[in-house]
Design a protein around this motif. Structure first.
Motif, PDB file in Angstrom:
ATOM      1  N   TRP A 192      31.503  14.902 -17.869  1.00  0.00           N
ATOM      2  CA  TRP A 192      31.216  13.496 -18.139  1.00  0.00           C
ATOM      3  C   TRP A 192      29.744  13.184 -17.892  1.00  0.00           C
ATOM      4  N   MET A 193      29.192  13.739 -16.832  1.00  0.00           N
ATOM      5  CA  MET A 193      27.784  13.492 -16.519  1.00  0.00           C
ATOM      6  C   MET A 193      26.869  14.048 -17.592  1.00  0.00           C
ATOM      7  N   VAL A 194      27.133  15.258 -18.062  1.00  0.00           N
ATOM      8  CA  VAL A 194      26.281  15.860 -19.092  1.00  0.00           C
ATOM      9  C   VAL A 194      26.327  15.040 -20.377  1.00  0.00           C
ATOM     10  N   LEU A 195      27.504  14.560 -20.734  1.00  0.00           N
ATOM     11  CA  LEU A 195      27.670  13.873 -22.015  1.00  0.00           C
ATOM     12  C   LEU A 195      27.197  12.430 -21.983  1.00  0.00           C
ATOM     13  N   ASN A 196      27.117  11.826 -20.794  1.00  0.00           N
ATOM     14  CA  ASN A 196      26.875  10.388 -20.746  1.00  0.00           C
ATOM     15  C   ASN A 196      25.659   9.958 -19.939  1.00  0.00           C
ATOM     16  N   LEU A 197      25.083  10.838 -19.138  1.00  0.00           N
ATOM     17  CA  LEU A 197      23.970  10.441 -18.285  1.00  0.00           C
ATOM     18  C   LEU A 197      22.718  11.239 -18.615  1.00  0.00           C
ATOM     19  N   GLY A 198      21.572  10.586 -18.514  1.00  0.00           N
ATOM     20  CA  GLY A 198      20.307  11.271 -18.618  1.00  0.00           C
ATOM     21  C   GLY A 198      19.946  11.938 -17.299  1.00  0.00           C
ATOM     22  N   ALA A 199      18.838  12.675 -17.288  1.00  0.00           N
ATOM     23  CA  ALA A 199      18.461  13.429 -16.097  1.00  0.00           C
ATOM     24  C   ALA A 199      18.245  12.509 -14.894  1.00  0.00           C
ATOM     25  N   ASN A 200      17.512  11.417 -15.059  1.00  0.00           N
ATOM     26  CA  ASN A 200      17.262  10.500 -13.946  1.00  0.00           C
ATOM     27  C   ASN A 200      18.542   9.809 -13.496  1.00  0.00           C
ATOM     28  N   GLN A 201      19.409   9.490 -14.435  1.00  0.00           N
ATOM     29  CA  GLN A 201      20.679   8.852 -14.077  1.00  0.00           C
ATOM     30  C   GLN A 201      21.579   9.807 -13.307  1.00  0.00           C
ATOM     31  N   VAL A 202      21.497  11.124 -13.606  1.00  0.00           N
ATOM     32  CA  VAL A 202      22.265  12.113 -12.844  1.00  0.00           C
ATOM     33  C   VAL A 202      21.828  12.101 -11.388  1.00  0.00           C
ATOM     34  N   GLU A 203      20.532  12.045 -11.161  1.00  0.00           N
ATOM     35  CA  GLU A 203      20.014  12.011  -9.782  1.00  0.00           C
ATOM     36  C   GLU A 203      20.514  10.772  -9.055  1.00  0.00           C
ATOM     37  N   GLU A 204      20.458   9.610  -9.698  1.00  0.00           N
ATOM     38  CA  GLU A 204      20.916   8.370  -9.078  1.00  0.00           C
ATOM     39  C   GLU A 204      22.413   8.433  -8.783  1.00  0.00           C
ATOM     40  N   PHE A 205      23.176   9.003  -9.707  1.00  0.00           N
ATOM     41  CA  PHE A 205      24.631   9.073  -9.540  1.00  0.00           C
ATOM     42  C   PHE A 205      24.992   9.956  -8.347  1.00  0.00           C
ATOM     43  N   MET A 217      30.622  16.802  -4.379  1.00  0.00           N
ATOM     44  CA  MET A 217      30.123  17.647  -5.451  1.00  0.00           C
ATOM     45  C   MET A 217      29.374  18.840  -4.883  1.00  0.00           C
ATOM     46  N   THR A 218      29.508  19.991  -5.550  1.00  0.00           N
ATOM     47  CA  THR A 218      28.807  21.192  -5.109  1.00  0.00           C
ATOM     48  C   THR A 218      27.295  20.990  -5.176  1.00  0.00           C
ATOM     49  N   ALA A 219      26.832  20.362  -6.247  1.00  0.00           N
ATOM     50  CA  ALA A 219      25.397  20.110  -6.429  1.00  0.00           C
ATOM     51  C   ALA A 219      25.042  18.763  -5.826  1.00  0.00           C
ATOM     52  N   SER A 220      23.983  18.742  -5.022  1.00  0.00           N
ATOM     53  CA  SER A 220      23.568  17.504  -4.370  1.00  0.00           C
ATOM     54  C   SER A 220      22.354  16.861  -5.022  1.00  0.00           C
ATOM     55  N   SER A 221      21.780  17.513  -6.040  1.00  0.00           N
ATOM     56  CA  SER A 221      20.616  16.972  -6.731  1.00  0.00           C
ATOM     57  C   SER A 221      20.702  17.342  -8.202  1.00  0.00           C
ATOM     58  N   LYS A 222      19.882  16.670  -8.985  1.00  0.00           N
ATOM     59  CA  LYS A 222      19.914  16.973 -10.411  1.00  0.00           C
ATOM     60  C   LYS A 222      19.421  18.387 -10.673  1.00  0.00           C
ATOM     61  N   TYR A 223      18.515  18.897  -9.850  1.00  0.00           N
ATOM     62  CA  TYR A 223      18.020  20.268 -10.033  1.00  0.00           C
ATOM     63  C   TYR A 223      19.164  21.266  -9.869  1.00  0.00           C
ATOM     64  N   LEU A 224      19.948  21.122  -8.803  1.00  0.00           N
ATOM     65  CA  LEU A 224      21.065  22.038  -8.572  1.00  0.00           C
ATOM     66  C   LEU A 224      22.170  21.845  -9.613  1.00  0.00           C
ATOM     67  N   PHE A 225      22.365  20.589  -9.996  1.00  0.00           N
ATOM     68  CA  PHE A 225      23.412  20.314 -10.994  1.00  0.00           C
ATOM     69  C   PHE A 225      23.074  20.988 -12.323  1.00  0.00           C
ATOM     70  N   PHE A 226      21.869  20.801 -12.807  1.00  0.00           N
ATOM     71  CA  PHE A 226      21.503  21.386 -14.092  1.00  0.00           C
ATOM     72  C   PHE A 226      21.355  22.912 -13.989  1.00  0.00           C
ATOM     73  N   LYS A 227      21.079  23.412 -12.784  1.00  0.00           N
ATOM     74  CA  LYS A 227      21.069  24.860 -12.596  1.00  0.00           C
ATOM     75  C   LYS A 227      22.461  25.437 -12.828  1.00  0.00           C
ATOM     76  N   ASP A 228      23.488  24.724 -12.349  1.00  0.00           N
ATOM     77  CA  ASP A 228      24.865  25.154 -12.595  1.00  0.00           C
ATOM     78  C   ASP A 228      25.209  25.072 -14.083  1.00  0.00           C
ATOM     79  N   VAL A 229      24.807  23.974 -14.695  1.00  0.00           N
ATOM     80  CA  VAL A 229      25.106  23.805 -16.127  1.00  0.00           C
ATOM     81  C   VAL A 229      24.409  24.881 -16.944  1.00  0.00           C
ATOM     82  N   ASP A 230      23.161  25.184 -16.606  1.00  0.00           N
ATOM     83  CA  ASP A 230      22.400  26.172 -17.370  1.00  0.00           C
ATOM     84  C   ASP A 230      22.932  27.593 -17.175  1.00  0.00           C
ATOM     85  N   SER A 231      23.761  27.810 -16.143  1.00  0.00           N
ATOM     86  CA  SER A 231      24.337  29.140 -15.934  1.00  0.00           C
ATOM     87  C   SER A 231      25.554  29.393 -16.818  1.00  0.00           C
ATOM     88  N   LEU A 232      26.049  28.361 -17.483  1.00  0.00           N
ATOM     89  CA  LEU A 232      27.207  28.513 -18.365  1.00  0.00           C
ATOM     90  C   LEU A 232      26.816  29.257 -19.640  1.00  0.00           C
TER      91      LEU A 232
END
Length: 1008
Positions: A192-205, A217-232
């Motif tokens: 849901w976050m990838v499809l509906n939020l921008g990078a800055n909005q992910v950090e705020e969320f 959540m496993t990821a506590s920041s947008k950097y860690l979150f997108f690192k997980d997404v980019d590993s897919l």
């Protein structure tokens, strides 16, 4: 060309072999080896025997009615027959000394005649004999297939698909299926976050205290979150090429100006590998060409998917034995990214393959069409203004050559690819179709926009019904080469060629770029020929005021847009609105224009409707051709009335190419520009809005790659659930069928005057009837909208003046066992609407479609901002005589009549049980009179003793929705008519056959 193709088909038919079964039951289509077997089958199968009895009874009835008898066909043999004088009795049927029922011989000739004996095979012949075999098909159109006679799509290895390999790796490493996410809940949140939020909005969320304290959540920041997404796992990676363009103008210092542009692209061969190997498409893929027929002799072709067209067969013959063709479908179209910053433009290029079923390609969520590139959109200010257009043409072809470079070698040598069924095949990607609007078609083919991009017709003769020969690739390239050498060939100007000396298709193998240009139903027909031309021509003749008044007086029906203010004030049109206008435009013009104008309007609308068919047969192609001929035969009326001075219009000329394109590439619905327009939302506009609008193409590709990654994981999880479900079902020896049956509320079959309820089960909020074979279906709310309505209220609010007499007649006829009689004191539970399941129609696809029929009384204003609503009493086609309707094979209008549905209600419990809801209707006259100008049926309200001819019928006898249009008595429509009162005030009505493409192509034809 068409005559030659038919001659080839007739020549092949001598070698075509028919299926071994020579006989078939005409009621259930079961194949049997002998005539005696057919007789025995009908005797022993209760459903078929009952249908035979009803059919025979109807034949006896029709023998005294000449008009009906002559239009009835024998369902066993498909042709006219005479009624038998005797019916078999029950004693005859149960006679144990007889092996089969003693039927009249003429009722049982073989359904499939013996084919002529095939000649002995010539051992020296290079080609094996083609054969036609029947393939299972539940559609109305029978289908026989001729397989490609040589070795094709050879599997030379096996392997694990991407999803199977993914599953194996998860099992070996004991990794969670949702990895890198810890469980299903975190995966759903991440998607849901990838499809509906921008990078800055992910950090705020992620920094919200509720998310930190409760979601964990496993990821506590947008950097860690997108690192997980980019590993897919993701799709084919993006490449950015910088291209330096040298202009022809100088700067202030006298230096030649240069400009660097960016081409963002993906390897198309790898994209094709991804598509053809996607396990989700396993059941939607075809690997070889085929010829489909509607007859066993192989003389009547059927066209639907690309594999059924002539192009694939001809290309397959040019490739090595065992090769697999991947017909490449490209689409491109510039689009604005922002409404407020007009300079933000993207030029996406999309790719799909014709191996995938077109219904799957049309689903954006299926990811069967891939974004393969963004072309540069520079204004090329380094060129002089007079040369920028040509420079843009050349830059486009240069970029497309780079983008498609890998296809050149792959299309010549072939590339091993793992396919969705686990087989490894040698795949040859060949450009087959290019989807674009007219300006881009001319860009692709290097042709000036005042010329035809496909053919060689002179630019001043495009409005004539003359043959437009297809351009030759070799000839065009020779002309370009001569022009580049300064020889000025005369055909360069004659054929309107642009000086683009290195078109991207020059070195593409087996590519005829001119034949690749496909029909564009959206821009050429809906927007172009219809809205931009026909509507304007007719409005100029009739006048804005009269046209608006006629639109306002159009009777309202569900799913039909009512133009309450007419059309003259609308400034922004969409494709959906064009289609809504087409539904009523022909009937709207009746009486307002002369017959030839009406003929042109009807011919254009007919052409548009035929062009939208998803399956074509000889009959539909004949209709397409006849509509075009009718248009050309009558179009000069607009010249005579000084509306037009010529018809030299590119979009009008494009209609000439629809027939040949369908025969080459399959039905036109697989190549409509509506799909690229829809893809712009996901692949351009949403991607743009998700970024910061700086270096926006780079940001868009990054966002799209992340979205693609979560889509792939979602597809993998869906596939995995399906595989595990199959494995569990196999181990327990159970199927999902029993579960589906428990969910069915009611399933019914109709046999003449008999209706059988097959199954009952719980459903949440509707009675659901499913369409299986020749079952009927409808949906209606379980809870009535109005409870305990009195007869007096029914008479007043529903305007059902004859309700009580009609209900009494129904009770006397069908409920003679009822313990009470109908009286004025009875009360009824009333419903607002019913949804009727439409018969399956192969011409528009296999998806179930419903017609909504309303019976809603007027509602007064109850709140300040909620105005009063008018009454909606829709008109519908009702099965008046079920026996005749079944005897006719449920096609045509035999046993059908139009009526207005005034009320939907439930039988009060004191009258006993009844399997269906009931409808109070008021009949219109039978279908007999024809409007000679439009060939539409004319009806009038039916009366009896100067009162409405009314009846109460079971809801299962509502066949489908019907649209009636008030017929004016003169050139000006009655000013008192409105959409709310026209059905009550008009004296005569036209039955509109254009309410939907489904109705237009259905087995219930509403115009002659």
């Amino acid at each position: 060309m068409l005559a030659t193709a038919r001659a080839r088909v007739r020549a092949r038919s001598r070698n075509v072999t028919a299926p071994p079964e020579k006989h078939r039951c005409g009621f259930c289509n079961k194949k049997l080896p002998t005539l005696q077997g057919v007789k025995a089958h009908i005797q022993n199968a209760p459903s078929c025997r009952k249908r035979w009895e009803v059919w025979m009874s109807a034949k006896m009835k029709m023998s005294t009615r000449e008009a009906v008898r002559t239009s009835t066909t024998n369902p066993l043999v498909g042709g006219p027959s005479q009624p038998s004088n005797t019916l078999p009795t029950d004693a005859d049927a149960n006679d144990s000394d007889s092996d089969a029922m003693d039927f009249e011989p003429e009722f049982f000739p073989p359904s499939f005649p013996e084919p002529p004996p095939a000649p002995e095979e010539d051992p020296s012949a290079a080609r094996p004999r083609p054969t036609v075999e029947e393939v299972p098909d539940e559609d109305d159109i029978r289908c026989f297939v001729e397989r490609y006679p040589h070795e094709v799509a050879t599997v030379f290895g096996k392997g694990l698909t991407a999803f199977e390999e993914w599953r194996k790796q998860n099992a070996e490493s004991k990794r969670c299926r949702y990895a890198p996410f810890k469980d299903a809940e975190e995966w759903e949140m991440a998607r849901w976050m990838v499809l509906n939020l921008g990078a800055n909005q992910v950090e705020e969320f992620l920094k919200l205290r509720m998310v930190e304290n409760h979601c964990h959540m496993t990821a506590s920041s947008k950097y860690l979150f997108f690192k997980d997404v980019d590993s897919l796992p993701t799709g084919t990676p993006w490449i950015c090429d910088e291209i330096e363009v040298t202009g022809d103008s100088a700067d202030e210092d006298g230096n030649v100006m240069k400009e660097t542009v960016e081409l963002w692209r993906r390897d198309p061969v790898e994209c094709i590998r991804e598509l053809i190997g996607n396990p989700a498409f396993r059941d939607a893929l075809k690997y070889e060409p085929e010829r489909l027929y509607t007859d066993t002799e192989g003389t009547s072709r059927r066209y639907d998917e690309m594999s059924s067209g002539n192009w694939w067969w001809k290309v397959q013959e040019k490739l090595p034995a065992g090769a697999t063709v991947a017909p490449v479908i490209l689409a491109s179209d510039k689009t604005q990214l922002s409404q407020f910053r007009g300079d933000q433009v993207a030029w996406p290029v999309y790719l799909s393959i014709g191996n995938i079923a077109k219904a799957t390609r049309r689903q954006v969520s299926a990811r069967a069409t891939i974004l393969v590139g963004y072309l540069p959109t520079s204004k090329l200010e380094c060129f002089l203004p007079s040369n920028r257009s040509l420079a843009g043409y050349r830059l486009y072809h240069h970029c497309m050559s780079i983008l498609l470079e890998s296809i050149k070698n792959a299309g010549t040598q072939g590339v091993p690819m793992l396919c969705a069924d686990g087989g490894v095949r040698k795949v040859f990607p060949i450009l087959a179709a290019y989807i674009a609007d007219h300006p881009e078609q001319c860009l692709v083919t290097c042709v000036k926009e005042s010329y035809c991009p496909r053919g060689t017709v002179p630019s001043n003769q495009r409005g004539e019904a003359s043959e437009c020969l297809l351009r030759s690739v070799a000839t065009t390239l020779d002309i370009l080469d001569e022009h580049q050498r300064g020889l000025s060939p005369p055909d360069f100007e004659k054929f309107g060629i642009r000086p683009v000396y290195e078109p991207f298709w020059r070195s593409l193998p087996h590519c005829d770029i001119f034949a690749c240009i496909t029909p564009d139903v959206l821009h050429q027909l809906h927007k172009g020929v219809f809205k931009d031309h026909l509507v304007k021509w007719c409005t100029k003749l009739v006048g804005d005021e009269e046209i608006d008044r006629r639109f306002k007086a159009m009777a309202d029906v569900p799913d039909l847009r009512h133009f309450k203010k007419g059309i003259s004030t609308i400034s922004q049109w969409t494709g959906a609105e064009h289609k809504e206008m087409q539904k009523v435009f022909v009937a709207l013009l009746v009486g307002a224009v002369e017959p030839r104008v009406l003929a042109v309007a009807q011919a254009i609308v007919d052409f548009i409707y035929f062009a939208q068919f998803q399956v074509h047969t000889a009959a539909s192609l004949h209709g397409l051709r006849s509509a075009l001929q009718t248009f050309h035969a009558n179009k000069d009326v607009f010249v005579e009335t000084e509306v037009r001075s010529h018809f030299n219009i590119p979009k009008v000329h494009a209609m000439e190419h629809y027939l040949e394109s369908i025969e080459e590439l399959g039905a036109a619905d697989g190549y409509n520009t509506e799909l690229p327009e829809r893809l712009h939302i996901d692949f351009a506009k949403l991607a743009y809005r998700a970024g910061n609008h700086k270096d926006y193409i780079a940001n868009m590709t990054r966002w799209l790659q992340r979205r693609e990654a979560v889509d792939i994981l979602a597809a993998f999880l869906s596939w995995l659930d399906g595989e595990e479900h199959k494995e569990a079902a196999s181990q327990s020896n159970t199927t999902t069928g029993s579960v589906a049956e428990e969910e069915i509320q009611v399933v019914g079959t109709r046999r003449g005057s008999l209706t059988t309820r097959l199954a009952v089960g719980p459903v949440s909020d509707v009675d659901l009837l499913l369409h299986r074979g020749d079952t009927f279906g409808y949906r209606i709310s379980k809870k009535p909208a109005f409870r305990s309505v009195t007869v007096a209220q029914i008479t007043e609010k529903f305007q059902a003046t004859q309700f009580l007499p009609a209900f009494k007649s129904f009770v006397d006829k069908y409920l003679s066992h009822a313990p009470v009689s109908a009286s004025i004191n009875d009360k009824f539970h009333v419903f607002k609407q019913v949804s009727i399941l439409l018969p399956r129609n192969d011409f528009i696809g296999s998806r179930a479609n419903y017609d909504r029929v309303r019976a809603i009384p007027a509602q007064p204003q109850t709140e300040p901002r909620r105005p009063a609503t008018p009454a909606y009493f829709d008109t519908a086609l009702i099965i008046e005589d079920p026996d005749l309707f079944e005897a006719s094979g449920r096609s045509g209008l035999i046993g059908i009549r139009a009526a207005r549905v005034r009320m939907l209600f439930e039988l009060p419990p004191q009258f006993g049980p009844y399997p269906h809801r009931l409808a109070y209707i008021e009949w219109y006259t039978s279908f007999g009179r024809i409007d000679q100008k439009t060939r539409m049926y004319q009806v009038t309200p039916s009366t009896r003793n100067r009162r409405p001819n009314a009846a109460v019928v079971s809801v299962d006898r509502i066949h489908r929705l019907c649209h009636l249009v008030g017929k004016p008595n003169d050139e000006k429509i009655d000013r008192s008519w409105t959409s709310e009162n026209v059905l009550d005030t008009a004296d005569e009505f036209l039955v509109n056959p254009y309410l939907s493409v489904d109705l237009f192509s259905s087995r219930t034809p509403l115009y002659r």
